[in-house]
Each structure stands twice: as C-alpha cells, then as structure tokens.
Motif scaffolding. Sequence first.
Motif, PDB file in Angstrom:
ATOM      1  N   THR A  69       0.474   3.876  -0.881  1.00 29.01           N
ATOM      2  CA  THR A  69       0.106   2.535  -1.325  1.00 29.01           C
ATOM      3  C   THR A  69       0.209   1.535  -0.188  1.00 29.01           C
ATOM      4  O   THR A  69      -0.681   0.694   0.000  1.00 29.01           O
ATOM      5  N   VAL A  72      -2.902   2.628   2.387  1.00 31.31           N
ATOM      6  CA  VAL A  72      -4.279   2.470   1.893  1.00 31.31           C
ATOM      7  C   VAL A  72      -4.508   1.059   1.351  1.00 31.31           C
ATOM      8  O   VAL A  72      -5.454   0.370   1.747  1.00 31.31           O
ATOM      9  N   ALA A  73      -3.641   0.632   0.448  1.00 35.01           N
ATOM     10  CA  ALA A  73      -3.800  -0.704  -0.122  1.00 35.01           C
ATOM     11  C   ALA A  73      -3.599  -1.770   0.942  1.00 35.01           C
ATOM     12  O   ALA A  73      -4.257  -2.816   0.912  1.00 35.01           O
ATOM     13  N   SER A 114      -3.578   2.464 -11.885  1.00 32.20           N
ATOM     14  CA  SER A 114      -3.938   1.745 -10.659  1.00 32.20           C
ATOM     15  C   SER A 114      -5.436   1.470 -10.611  1.00 32.20           C
ATOM     16  O   SER A 114      -5.860   0.355 -10.276  1.00 32.20           O
ATOM     17  N   SER A 303      -5.914  -1.768  -5.108  1.00 39.25           N
ATOM     18  CA  SER A 303      -5.342  -0.900  -6.149  1.00 39.25           C
ATOM     19  C   SER A 303      -6.283   0.254  -6.495  1.00 39.25           C
ATOM     20  O   SER A 303      -5.839   1.381  -6.748  1.00 39.25           O
ATOM     21  N   SER A 306      -6.017   2.709  -3.667  1.00 39.75           N
ATOM     22  CA  SER A 306      -4.727   3.388  -3.757  1.00 39.75           C
ATOM     23  C   SER A 306      -4.739   4.446  -4.852  1.00 39.75           C
ATOM     24  O   SER A 306      -4.207   5.552  -4.677  1.00 39.75           O
ATOM     25  N   GLY A 311      -1.959   6.838  -5.060  1.00 35.83           N
ATOM     26  CA  GLY A 311      -0.925   5.837  -4.869  1.00 35.83           C
ATOM     27  C   GLY A 311      -0.677   5.004  -6.111  1.00 35.83           C
ATOM     28  O   GLY A 311      -1.057   5.368  -7.230  1.00 35.83           O
ATOM     29  N   ALA A 314      -1.157  -2.110  -6.164  1.00 47.68           N
ATOM     30  CA  ALA A 314      -0.641  -2.909  -5.043  1.00 47.68           C
ATOM     31  C   ALA A 314      -0.660  -4.390  -5.381  1.00 47.68           C
ATOM     32  O   ALA A 314      -1.447  -4.842  -6.219  1.00 47.68           O
TER      33      ALA A 314
END
Length: 557
Positions: A69, A72-73, A114, A303, A306, A311, A314
């Motif tokens: 998270t 990537v986010a 997410s 998000s 993610s 993930g 975020a």
Amino acid sequence: MRRSLKSLKSLRSLRSLRSLLPERSDYLGLRSSWRGDALAGITVGIVALPLALAFGVSSGAGAEAGLITAIVAGIVAAVFGGSHVQVSGPTGAMVVVLAPIVASQGIEAVAIVSLMAGVIVVIAGVLRLGRTVSYIPWPVIEGFTVGIGAIIFLQQVPAALGTESVEHSTNAVLAAVTFIGSAQWPAALLPLGVAVAVIILMLVLSKISGRLPASFIAIVAVTIATHAFSLPLATIGTLPASLPAPALPTLDPASFTPLISAAFAVAALAAIESLLSARVASAMTDAGAYNADRELVGQGLASIASGFFGGMPATGAIARTAVNVRSGARTRVAALVHALALLIVVYLAAQVVAVIPLAALSGVLMATAARMISPTVVKQVVRAGKAEAAVFTITAIITVSFDLIFAVGIGIAAAAFFALRALSAASGVHREELPGSPQPGDERIALFRVDGSLFFGAAERIITRINDHDGIEIAIVRLSQLQIVDSTGAHTLTELITALERRGVTVLIKGIRPEHRHVLEKLGVIDSLRHANHLFDELEPAIEHARSHVRRTAATD
C-alpha cells in the motif's frame, strides 16, 4: 445558437475534467528543488517503513499488505492527487476500520473493499464533493482524532502481550481488557518489555531532535538486541522479495453485499482523512494550494491500484506528510522518492525486515497513537466553550465505543444542534418606542424589531412574543435587521399576520431585504397583508400610516 451553447458547455466540462488530471505545472521549480525533494523523500521513506509494516500487521492483512500500500498507493496518489506535498499510504484510522472487516470476512476482503472504496472516492471527486470536508467542525475533528488514537493504542495490546488477536470486539476497551486477562503471565512480560523499550526509545530520540527518524532507529536497535540475546519473540515472518503481479481479487457473490457498507465506510474515512491531511499540509508550506476534488480522485485511484496488487485502502497520512514538509519537500517528487525507497527495501532487504519482532511494531504504533492525543489541543477545545467541549467529548466516546463514521455524523449533528441553539438565542424580537414626539393613539400602535434569524429554530418563539401583545390596533414589524429567513420562518410569519388580522390588528411590514423577498413572497407573507400599501421601505411612512389609521378609527368611534 444552440450549437454554440452546447459547444461552450462541452468545453467547460472538458476543462472541469482536465483540472482533475496531472499537469506540467505539478513540477514547477523541480530544477531547483529536486535535491531537497529527494532528501525529504528518503527521510519520509525511513519513517514510513516501520509504520507501513505495523499498520499492515495491525489491520490483520499482514506486513506485506502494508508495504504494498505504501509503495503502490504512494506512487499513484503522488502523481494523481491534488496536493504537492501529500504522502499517502496505510494509516492508523484505516486500520481501525479494516481490522473488524478482516476478522469477519477474511484477508481476501481487504483488496475487494479497497477497489470498491476507491471507485466511490473517485466518483466523489468527479462530482466535486471535495470541499464538503470544510463543513466538519474543529471539535469533531479533534474528538475523532483522539478516539482513533485511543483505538490504535488499545488494538496493540495483543501484540504487546505476545498473544494473537482472534476476534475484534466492537468495543476496543473491552477487547483490550479481555486480552490482558487472558495473557500468559509472566511470559507476556517479555514482549511487553520490548514494546515499552521501543516507546521509551522513541520518546528519548524525539526529545533529542524532532528530525530523527525515531521509530526507525528504535525498531533497528530493539531488533538487534532481541536477536543478540536470542529472545523468543514472534516476528514479522517471510516477506516476498518483489511486488506481486497485479490481479483482480476473487469476488464471492455471497460476500459482496456485506462488503458494500464496509466500502462506503472506508471511502468516507479515506476522503475525510486525506482532505484533512492535504489541508494541514497546505497550511504548513508555500508550495501551493491543494485541489480538493483532484485529491479525492488521486486517493481513489491509489486505493484501486493498491487493491489490484493485494494492498489496503490508502489515505493521506498526516504524520508522514508533516515529516515531508519539515524535511523540505516542494514537489510531488518527494512522495515518489518515498515510495521508491520502500520499493528498494522490498527488493533488497526483505529478509532483514522479516526478523523484526511484532512486539516492537506494537510499540511503534502505541507511541504513534499517544502522539495523536495532544493535551494542548484537548485543553484548547475544552476552554473554547461548553458546546465545543461537549461535541469533542461525544465524538471521542462514540469513536472508541461504536463506529468512526457514525461518530463523525453524530459529532456534526451535535455541533449543528449547539450552533442552532446559539443562533436561536441570538435571535429575538424587541418592542420599540415610536420615534418622535408622542401623539394621541400611539398606545394602540406596537413597533416590533426582529433581530438575528427567523428560522425553524427560533421562528415559533419570536412570533409568539409578538402575538402575546394585546390591546393594540396596529403592529409594525421591522425586518430590516433580520439576517436569515428560512421557509419555516416565512411560513410562521404568514400565520402570524393572518392571526393578527383575524383579531382585527392591522399589520404593517417595514424593510424587507432584497435577499429575503423571494421566500417571503413565495410563502405568502406579502399576500397575507390586508392591503398592498401595508408594505414599506422606510419607517417614517409606516408610522405615519399607522397613526392616520388610528385617527380614522377614533373618528369613526
């Protein structure tokens, strides 16, 4: 002509949509600031590493999810977000919401939530709902923050005692008490000592210098010590040496419906926390204002991305954003460097990170949670007034006891109640003496001045005071000092005029303000007057008309 209007509307829509996307101006000044941005990004990356791991573990999704998270986010939000210095990733507030979801629906639900929440936040940004966060009162924000801090602290009790949290009670206090009672004493003293050691180290290091990455240094020191003495402590465990390939999460149709409400709760929290963080960052730096709607779009896309990588949802992280600003960040490059620094950790140091004790991470989060509860801010809220203190307390208690989003809603409702009560108290009606020399028959004329607001919270009380005056033939109602009129106030005023006229009392209205005329006309205030010439712009003609009316009545008698 119609084609021209359609073209103009299309152009405006295109420009409106374009304002939500990245542009070259996002990196103005990068030639002169890139060194500072790079250094700030590395600093934030060091600070973010233990937090990303801790938030991932605390949510139940695992340390890997926290790192994914943050990386990537963090990249997606930095490119597409509306703030130049915002740092995004997993946060404590999101952990509070996700932990029960993981407990009830499983780890697989996190990625699905997410994605769903990300779509909702993007839609909110496209619909231009970004500025709605400005309607959240300050006592609600502070009560919300204190409540989250308390929950995060209590959620770390199992890891700090070396026990696994199997179930997440809806009440964090009761859950913490349960785990304390069920801990294996005195074996629990060892992980508890590790957590306390991390907290003490962080406090000492922060006292020495606010620029030191206290959490990172504390984690490294305690990890080295525990392995040097071969202490039997649970660790993070094996981490992947690379990012997983993006994939669409497996969706079980039976579990989709229960996740809808969870997705909306996560989306609301992501929007609120991200916009608050962006607003705080904007006030801390002169790097440029933030675009609230674009920030929502960026956080929503973060998000979604993610979720594709497995993930968590975020949000903008206030603490890491503050570190970024204080470290000299000027552009989005700092947030990008922060994410790339964490990516390097995944590829080069996964085996080292895997040996960090879970109790040490719980200590980091306990210290982080304690810092969220500022005694200075609490004193400021309490001293601001009884209403502010009540709103703050209500929000904090409901946050800890029930639900975060529900707490914000109740807090806003409580703040609105106290604001309306204060507005109602400041509104009123006063009977005034007629100006000039007294004349025969003046005792039959009542001059009323309506102050403040004639709205649903005060209309009935104000109108009742006018209606209670007996023994008058003419009532002059002055509306020039009136600040606010709503439909309830206008309707109640119409009822008053009708009732007075029915009793034989002639009503004259003086000084309708231009901004109030529409609602008063639509709801019949003017039509309820006996004659159209009973509406006046100035007071003197109204009084003269009233006196002439009294003289005519006296002559008739």
